[in-house]
Design a protein around this motif. Structure first.
Motif, PDB file in Angstrom:
ATOM      1  N   GLY B 174       0.877  -1.176   0.000  1.00  0.00           N
ATOM      2  CA  GLY B 174       0.000   0.000   0.000  1.00  0.00           C
ATOM      3  C   GLY B 174       0.904   1.213   0.000  1.00  0.00           C
ATOM      4  N   PRO B 175       0.538   2.239  -0.748  1.00  0.00           N
ATOM      5  CA  PRO B 175       1.441   3.384  -0.852  1.00  0.00           C
ATOM      6  C   PRO B 175       1.407   4.302   0.360  1.00  0.00           C
ATOM      7  CG  PRO B 175      -0.539   3.793  -2.111  1.00  0.00           C
ATOM      8  CD  PRO B 175      -0.676   2.418  -1.548  1.00  0.00           C
ATOM      9  N   MET B 176       0.357   4.159   1.195  1.00  0.00           N
ATOM     10  CA  MET B 176       0.200   5.110   2.290  1.00  0.00           C
ATOM     11  C   MET B 176       0.972   4.670   3.514  1.00  0.00           C
ATOM     12  SD  MET B 176      -2.015   6.712   0.619  1.00  0.00           S
ATOM     13  CE  MET B 176      -3.168   6.390  -0.686  1.00  0.00           C
ATOM     14  N   CYS B 181      -4.795   5.919   6.293  1.00  0.00           N
ATOM     15  CA  CYS B 181      -5.404   6.017   4.979  1.00  0.00           C
ATOM     16  C   CYS B 181      -6.919   6.118   5.116  1.00  0.00           C
ATOM     17  CB  CYS B 181      -5.045   4.787   4.159  1.00  0.00           C
ATOM     18  SG  CYS B 181      -5.864   4.810   2.569  1.00  0.00           S
ATOM     19  N   LEU B 183      -8.940   6.523   2.260  1.00  0.00           N
ATOM     20  CA  LEU B 183      -9.575   6.347   0.950  1.00  0.00           C
ATOM     21  C   LEU B 183     -10.795   5.427   1.027  1.00  0.00           C
ATOM     22  CD1 LEU B 183      -6.456   6.008  -1.377  1.00  0.00           C
ATOM     23  CD2 LEU B 183      -8.138   7.838  -1.402  1.00  0.00           C
ATOM     24  N   CYS B 198     -10.114  -2.846   4.840  1.00  0.00           N
ATOM     25  CA  CYS B 198     -10.086  -1.896   3.740  1.00  0.00           C
ATOM     26  C   CYS B 198     -10.894  -2.541   2.621  1.00  0.00           C
ATOM     27  CB  CYS B 198      -8.659  -1.646   3.274  1.00  0.00           C
ATOM     28  SG  CYS B 198      -8.608  -0.704   1.747  1.00  0.00           S
ATOM     29  N   THR B 235      -8.938  -2.350  -3.839  1.00  0.00           N
ATOM     30  CA  THR B 235      -8.703  -1.289  -2.853  1.00  0.00           C
ATOM     31  C   THR B 235      -8.497   0.028  -3.594  1.00  0.00           C
ATOM     32  OG1 THR B 235      -6.346  -1.781  -2.842  1.00  0.00           O
ATOM     33  CG2 THR B 235      -7.667  -2.833  -1.156  1.00  0.00           C
ATOM     34  N   PRO B 236      -8.918   1.135  -2.991  1.00  0.00           N
ATOM     35  CA  PRO B 236      -8.848   2.425  -3.705  1.00  0.00           C
ATOM     36  C   PRO B 236      -7.436   2.797  -4.139  1.00  0.00           C
ATOM     37  CG  PRO B 236     -10.140   2.634  -1.708  1.00  0.00           C
ATOM     38  CD  PRO B 236      -9.556   1.269  -1.671  1.00  0.00           C
ATOM     39  N   CYS B 237      -6.419   2.344  -3.401  1.00  0.00           N
ATOM     40  CA  CYS B 237      -5.053   2.740  -3.780  1.00  0.00           C
ATOM     41  C   CYS B 237      -4.591   2.006  -5.037  1.00  0.00           C
ATOM     42  CB  CYS B 237      -4.080   2.480  -2.638  1.00  0.00           C
ATOM     43  SG  CYS B 237      -3.981   0.774  -2.161  1.00  0.00           S
TER      44      CYS B 237
HETATM   45  S1  SF4 Z   1      -6.633   2.024   0.143  1.00  0.00           S
HETATM   46 FE1  SF4 Z   1      -6.617   0.354   1.631  1.00  0.00          FE
HETATM   47  S2  SF4 Z   1      -4.929  -0.983   1.011  1.00  0.00           S
HETATM   48 FE2  SF4 Z   1      -4.648   0.995  -0.006  1.00  0.00          FE
HETATM   49  S3  SF4 Z   1      -3.295   2.146   1.376  1.00  0.00           S
HETATM   50 FE3  SF4 Z   1      -5.402   2.695   1.886  1.00  0.00          FE
HETATM   51  S4  SF4 Z   1      -5.941   1.258   3.596  1.00  0.00           S
HETATM   52 FE4  SF4 Z   1      -4.115   0.452   2.543  1.00  0.00          FE
END
Ligand code: SF4
Lengths: 231, 330
Positions: B174-176, B181, B183, B198, B235-237
């Motif tokens: 995950g980039p965050m 996060c 998102l 998530c 997942t949104p990311c």
């Molecule tokens: S969208 Fe979900 S999987 Fe992606 S960084 Fe955020 S919490 Fe993590």
């Protein structure tokens, strides 16, 4: 000991030629057998929210409805081809994939990433089913052969022999195909350049994404310098 | 059990995966209770109290450890589930609990001072000042570092804190900075950090559209994947957003972290334990990934050079990366 596999072509063949009423009775018998062998699985399935999932093997002329949850006993029903009632969700894949998935021998997410498995509808239903099945150690080979009662051992031997013969045939076919590929005059160096081409393609894709990100940054920077309110 | 200087830590989403992990050579497994006290709260997953007691007994009989993740953040006035989870982990004989919230850490430190405390990646502690705070205030013994640090940065943290360092070796990226996060909460109204999921399955749908599959979270279309193209988690990311008229993976590509080929570097950086991500994955995944890492770690110990197993079939999008360990974008 590694559990034996039910030979998928045999299962596919039997399920394709069996008349629907015979297939329906065989499914009932297997379900009863599994209920005795895996009582915890049925208890866990009953604890879930009530769902109906349609299972559509892509290489069979049949569709099945799996009903579970809501404190009721799970059951599988052969769907009438004219029955258009949708389930809460639908799982599609070939019979080999579906049998392996049922027995927890392959990873559902990996199949999904490679599109070997297609799901549609309410994902919560599929996730709940997948996770509940994965808690069990299911061996369909043992469950099916034990249905033969006193003939279990001969049945095991016959199915194992069919499985082995099929493996050997598959191996011979693969060797034959490889020998065709080994046509030296064509392109002996193919694997090396194929790998290089794929690596370059992947790199190009990454660079394209980076360029897109930088372009966005550039646009944002331009926007910010033009609009003092955003500085 | 033979001594391995890098501990191999495997996910276990259920008792069968716990057994598969230990049989494949994991030194320890991490798991959670079947409620929102852990960050993988999906239907049908995780352990009830009896299963946890049996799981710990099985692991201990094989010389392996069990770490219990209680790593979400309790909402105001709803501490009970988190307190129960700590008490039940202690009662089951768990070797450690993996915690993120400072209130939960405080409760565990006071109520069960002898129960080892690890700092979850969800706490997002990525620098020595912050990590030392958790060490000094709550007696935390190990920190799980977020997947945003390079190998040099990991080495710096290890040196400055003197703590046991756990890093991710394989799995989803995950980039965050984890635990921060929003998102998914924005799209579903459910928070990953307090509900434990998530992109909760209840909000995910897939639709076939000719040769394409659409994945949606709530009423947002996250991706449109063609035949033969590797799919990503919904997942949104990992969504493909349209920006400036072009569709692309703006935050993160569908790709999996794989550190198999840099294990000696991680060991040299002072890493204690190597974590495999994926409690939501099957026991088949667990067995395959753990055995690949077991072989590679044993080879690192004996100084043998061997080619590592190919795990690309199990990887998100069918592709792999060293992630932040080899940051090229800074
Ligand atoms: S969208 Fe979900 S999987 Fe992606 S960084 Fe955020 S919490 Fe993590």
């Amino acid at each position: 000991m590694k559990p034996s596999n039910l030979p998928a072509p045999l299962v596919r063949g039997a399920m394709t030629v069996a008349p629907p009423f015979v297939l329906a009775r065989a499914i009932d018998a297997l379900l009863r057998k599994m209920e005795r062998a895996h009582p915890r699985l049925f208890k866990n399935l009953a604890r879930l929210k009530p769902y109906v999932i349609h299972v559509e093997p892509s290489d069979l002329p049949h569709r099945f409805a799996l009903k579970f949850g809501g404190d009721e006993k799970a059951f599988v029903r052969l769907l009438d081809p004219r029955d258009e009632t949708p389930g809460d969700a639908c799982i599609k894949g070939n019979i080999d994939v579906l049998l392996n998935l049922l027995q927890g021998r392959i990873d559902g997410d990996a199949l999904f990433f490679t599109r070997g498995l297609v799901i549609a509808g309410d994902t919560a239903a599929v996730v709940a089913l997948r996770n509940t099945l994965d808690r069990e150690e299911i061996d369909l080979f043992a469950d099916v052969t034990s249905m033969f009662g006193p003939l279990q051992k001969p049945a095991e031997r016959a199915l194992t022999a069919i499985g082995r013969a099929r493996e050997a045939a598959r191996h011979r076919a693969a060797e034959f195909i490889d020998s065709l590929r080994e046509d030296k005059t064509a392109d002996a160096a193919a694997p090396a350049w194929v790998n290089e081409r794929d690596a370059l393609k992947a790199e190009l894709k990454t660079l394209q994404t980076r360029i897109a990100k930088l372009e966005v940054r550039e646009k944002l920077a331009k926007g910010a310098s033009q609009d003092p309110a955003h500085s | 059990m033979t001594h391995h200087s890098l501990e191999l830590l495997s996910p276990a989403g259920n008792p069968a995966a716990l057994r598969a992990a230990i049989e494949a050579g994991a030194d320890a497994v991490y798991c959670g209770f079947a409620d929102r006290t852990n960050a993988r709260n999906y239907p049908g997953l995780n352990f009830d109290v009896d299963e946890m007691v049996e799981g710990v007994a099985f692991a201990h009989s094989k010389g392996a450890k069990v770490l219990v993740a209680i790593n979400t953040f309790p909402p105001a006035g709803e501490m009970k589930s988190w307190k129960d989870a700590i008490d039940n982990a202690a009662m089951a004989g768990a070797d450690a609990v993996i915690l993120a919230d400072i209130g939960v850490l405080d409760y565990a430190a006071n109520k069960h001072p002898n129960l080892r405390r690890h700092l979850s990646v969800q706490a997002s502690a990525a620098n020595p000042l912050s990590i030392n705070y958790y060490r000094d205030q709550f007696g935390v013994k190990r920190v799980v570092l977020p997947r945003i640090l390079s190998v040099d940065e990991v080495a710096h943290v290890a040196k400055e804190t003197g703590m046991e360092i756990e890093v991710f070796g394989y799995g989803s990226v995950g980039p965050m900075s984890e635990g921060r996060c929003f998102l998914s909460s924005y799209m579903t109204g459910l928070s990953p950090t307090s509900e434990g999921a998530c992109a909760p399955a209840s909000h995910v749908t897939y639709k076939e559209e000719g040769d394409f599959v659409l994945s949606c979270l709530g009423d947002v279309v996250l991706n449109r994947v063609a035949k033969g193209e590797g799919a990503a988690y919904p997942t949104p990311c990992k969504a493909r957003y349209v920006a400036c008229g072009k569709a692309g993976y703006i935050f993160e590509e569908p790709i999996a972290l794989n550190a198999l080929d840099i294990l000696p570097e991680l060991k040299k950086a002072g890493v204690t334990a190597l974590k495999i991500e994926g409690r939501q994955r099957s026991k088949a995944y667990v067995a395959e990934v753990v055995s690949a890492f077991r072989k590679a770690l044993d080879a690192v110990e004996t100084g043998e050079t061997r080619s590592t197993d190919d795990l690309s079939d199990l990887s998100e999008g069918g592709r792999q990366t060293f992630g932040a360990y080899k940051k090229g974008w800074r």
